[in-house]
Design a protein around this motif. Structure first.
Motif, PDB file in Angstrom:
ATOM      1  N   ILE A   1       0.853  -1.189   0.000  1.00  0.00           N
ATOM      2  CA  ILE A   1       0.000   0.000   0.000  1.00  0.00           C
ATOM      3  C   ILE A   1       0.886   1.236   0.000  1.00  0.00           C
ATOM      4  N   GLU A   2       0.843   1.968  -1.086  1.00  0.00           N
ATOM      5  CA  GLU A   2       1.553   3.245  -1.247  1.00  0.00           C
ATOM      6  C   GLU A   2       3.039   3.167  -0.896  1.00  0.00           C
TER       7      GLU A   2
ATOM      8  N   ASN B   1      -6.509   2.122  -5.364  1.00  0.00           N
ATOM      9  CA  ASN B   1      -6.688   2.216  -3.922  1.00  0.00           C
ATOM     10  C   ASN B   1      -6.848   0.813  -3.354  1.00  0.00           C
ATOM     11  N   PHE B   2      -6.802   0.688  -2.034  1.00  0.00           N
ATOM     12  CA  PHE B   2      -6.862  -0.629  -1.412  1.00  0.00           C
ATOM     13  C   PHE B   2      -8.248  -1.254  -1.530  1.00  0.00           C
TER      14      PHE B   2
ATOM     15  N   TYR C   1      -2.632  -8.784   7.279  1.00  0.00           N
ATOM     16  CA  TYR C   1      -2.145  -7.412   7.347  1.00  0.00           C
ATOM     17  C   TYR C   1      -0.940  -7.379   8.279  1.00  0.00           C
ATOM     18  N   CYS C   2       0.218  -7.034   7.748  1.00  0.00           N
ATOM     19  CA  CYS C   2       1.470  -7.086   8.498  1.00  0.00           C
ATOM     20  C   CYS C   2       1.760  -5.726   9.124  1.00  0.00           C
ATOM     21  N   SER C   3       1.816  -5.723  10.459  1.00  0.00           N
ATOM     22  CA  SER C   3       1.990  -4.464  11.183  1.00  0.00           C
ATOM     23  C   SER C   3       2.694  -4.721  12.509  1.00  0.00           C
ATOM     24  N   THR C   4       3.496  -3.769  12.941  1.00  0.00           N
ATOM     25  CA  THR C   4       4.150  -3.886  14.251  1.00  0.00           C
ATOM     26  C   THR C   4       3.129  -3.790  15.386  1.00  0.00           C
TER      27      THR C   4
ATOM     28  N   PRO D   1      -2.597   1.931   7.013  1.00  0.00           N
ATOM     29  CA  PRO D   1      -3.473   2.892   7.688  1.00  0.00           C
ATOM     30  C   PRO D   1      -4.297   2.231   8.802  1.00  0.00           C
ATOM     31  N   GLU D   2      -4.471   2.953   9.914  1.00  0.00           N
ATOM     32  CA  GLU D   2      -5.157   2.399  11.076  1.00  0.00           C
ATOM     33  C   GLU D   2      -6.592   1.977  10.788  1.00  0.00           C
TER      34      GLU D   2
END
Length: 163
Positions: A6-7, A61-62, A76-79, A106-107
């Protein structure tokens, strides 16, 4: 398998990820806006001469990605995620989603899909891994779980030039 960026902002990271996709047969999805031109010399250099092996999809866009792949499982890969990337079982057509280097996913996307969010374990003081490294870690875990289907697990061995 699919990798969705994403972006993405840094051409070298996207080029490295494209090379990973070329070597593994994973499809690459780039969600606009991109932080670089796809003609960028750094992007091309990082991907080396593998671009012809990569199936690249571009999305405006997503939401477009979600609409085009309604039957696929998304991770969704996120810390910030509640689960380690090794706690889930990946399938051959899953979508591995990563956010841009400066801000991540994005949150609102994370909140909407919280139970499908995964993270790479690391020490608390570490903010994050480099995007291309994170993609490689998660992608190869997913491929390992599938017994590296369609990938060569052994090299050709050494050639003896002077017998």
């Amino acid at each position: 398998m699919h990798i969705v960026l994403i972006e993405p902002e840094i051409p070298g990271n996207t080029g490295n990820i494209a090379r990973l996709c070329a070597a593994t047969g994973i499809e690459l999805h780039l969600v606009r806006p991109l932080g670089f031109s796809t003609d960028d010399k750094h992007l091309k250099r990082a991907g080396l001469d593998y671009w012809h092996l990569v199936k690249v999809h571009y999305h405006d866009n997503f939401d477009q990605v979600l609409a085009e792949y309604p039957d696929h499982k998304f991770y969704y890969c996120s810390t910030k995620a509640p689960h380690a990337h090794t706690e889930v079982t990946y399938a051959h057509d899953d979508m591995l989603v990563f956010g841009k280097e400066s801000a991540g996913i994005p949150e609102e996307i994370l909140n909407a899909h919280w139970e499908s969010c995964v993270r790479i374990p690391m020490i608390e003081d570490a903010r994050s891994l480099n995007l291309s490294n994170a993609v490689a870690v998660v992608a190869y875990e997913a491929l390992r779980q599938q017994n590296f289907a369609s990938l060569a697990e052994k090299g050709p061995g050494l050639r003896m030039w002077n017998k």
